[in-house]
Write an enzyme that holds these catalytic residues in place. Structure first.
Site, short mmCIF file in Angstrom:
data_model
loop_
_atom_site.label_atom_id
_atom_site.label_comp_id
_atom_site.label_asym_id
_atom_site.label_seq_id
_atom_site.Cartn_x
_atom_site.Cartn_y
_atom_site.Cartn_z
N LYS A 1 0.95 -1.26 -0.41
CA LYS A 1 -0.26 0.14 -0.07
C LYS A 1 0.73 1.33 0.07
CE LYS A 1 -4.53 -0.87 1.79
NZ LYS A 1 -5.14 -1.27 3.60
N ASP B 1 -9.88 3.44 1.65
CA ASP B 1 -10.44 2.80 3.18
C ASP B 1 -11.06 3.75 3.89
OD1 ASP B 1 -9.35 0.52 2.16
OD2 ASP B 1 -6.65 1.30 3.34
#
Ligand code: ATR
Length: 284
Positions: free
Chosen positions: A70, A105
């Protein structure tokens, strides 16, 4: 049916075997009759650069990015959305002539909160944790104007995150020590509680930072842990009369947000939710 025209979407990470995303995304793509498939690619840490080149060369349209890539993926992307830049992590990439990175997210958390709380960005929110998930949620909420308090087992990390948020968004963020008494006091003055730590995750199903005695019926409690779906924290929250949102809802909402980025269409949330739940039951 898969044909010579079918577009490919996917997930890169390591491990990816237990991901619910393939089932969840394919169920939505099928329901909308879109000519796409979503597959999981296991990409070890040391092959990220090659993988990115391959994805582009093969004409893959978009990917989700998970552990351990990520953060590191950012240097392989042409353009990065402002929020993702602040968070310092990307979990969704749209690939065309150029590649653009996003972080869904935090958006997923916000969308999940909206299912139970009106205008969550106007509410007083206590966030537990200061890791990657907490960062995404805290930055996204702060950008929307939310009043946030962060509490972490290691207080220095909460302080660092708060300072960084203030520096990058101009929003002040409070900190509180992670003791039951102090958290109870802050919760009395809060509308939303988000657990963004890994506490309560299988196999430690019985662990929780807070119990019902520290919560109250005016709270909306969200947990990012989705295995088990109903965590100990959520069970304790129910006991106190609080509203609850499970981690699977956040997972579904971040997936829906990624789906919109890739296809420009709104997916059927109910279909995704059902598929995610079924996939969880089958793989766990
Ligand atoms: P992620 O990217 O999923 O957020 P992470 O960056 O490793 O994962 O962060 C995990 C978070 O859970 C951290 O906030 C961690 O607290 P520390 O910074 O003190 O390590 C928190 N956490 C993990 N286990 C915990 C426990 N038993 N009690 C309280 N907090 C815990």
């Amino acid at each position: 049916m898969i044909t010579g025209n079918t577009n490919i979407l996917g997930l890169i990470g390591d491990p990816v075997e237990h991901s619910v995303s393939p089932h969840m995304q394919n169920s939505a793509l099928e329901a909308m009759d879109l000519d796409y498939v979503y597959v999981a690619f296991k990409v070890p840490k040391n092959r990220l650069s090659e993988a990115m080149k391959g994805l582009k060369a093969l004409g893959i349209k978009g990917i989700n990015v998970t552990i351990p890539h990520k953060r590191r993926i950012m240097k392989h992307i042409d353009e990065i959305d402002e929020t993702a830049k602040k968070i310092g992590a990307v979990n969704t990439i749209k690939i065309s002539e150029k590649t653009k990175g996003y972080n869904t997210d935090g958006r997923g958390a916000l969308r999940a909160l909206k299912s139970e709380a009106e205008k969550p960005e106007d509410k007083r929110t206590l966030i537990l944790g200061a890791g990657g998930a907490a960062r995404a949620i805290a930055f996204t909420l702060a950008e929307k104007g939310a009043r946030i308090t962060v509490s972490n087992r290691t207080p220095e990390k909460a302080k660092e995150l708060s300072n960084e948020i203030t520096q990058k968004t101009g929003k002040r963020v409070k900190n509180v020590e992670q003791s039951k008494e102090r958290l109870k006091t802050v919760l009395k003055e809060s509308d939303i509680l988000i657990n963004s730590t890994s506490v309560g995750m299988h196999p430690k199903d019985d662990e929780t930072i807070l119990k019902s005695a520290q919560m109250h019926s005016g709270l909306t409690v969200m947990d990012i842990v989705y295995n088990p779906v109903k965590t100990r924290l959520l069970r304790e929250a129910e006991k106190s009369g609080a509203k609850t949102i499970d981690g699977l809802e956040m997972l579904v909402q971040q997936g829906a947000s990624a789906f919109e980025i890739w296809t420009g269409r709104s997916p059927p949330i109910k279909t995704m939710r059902k598929a995610a739940r079924r996939s969880m039951e089958e793989t766990q």
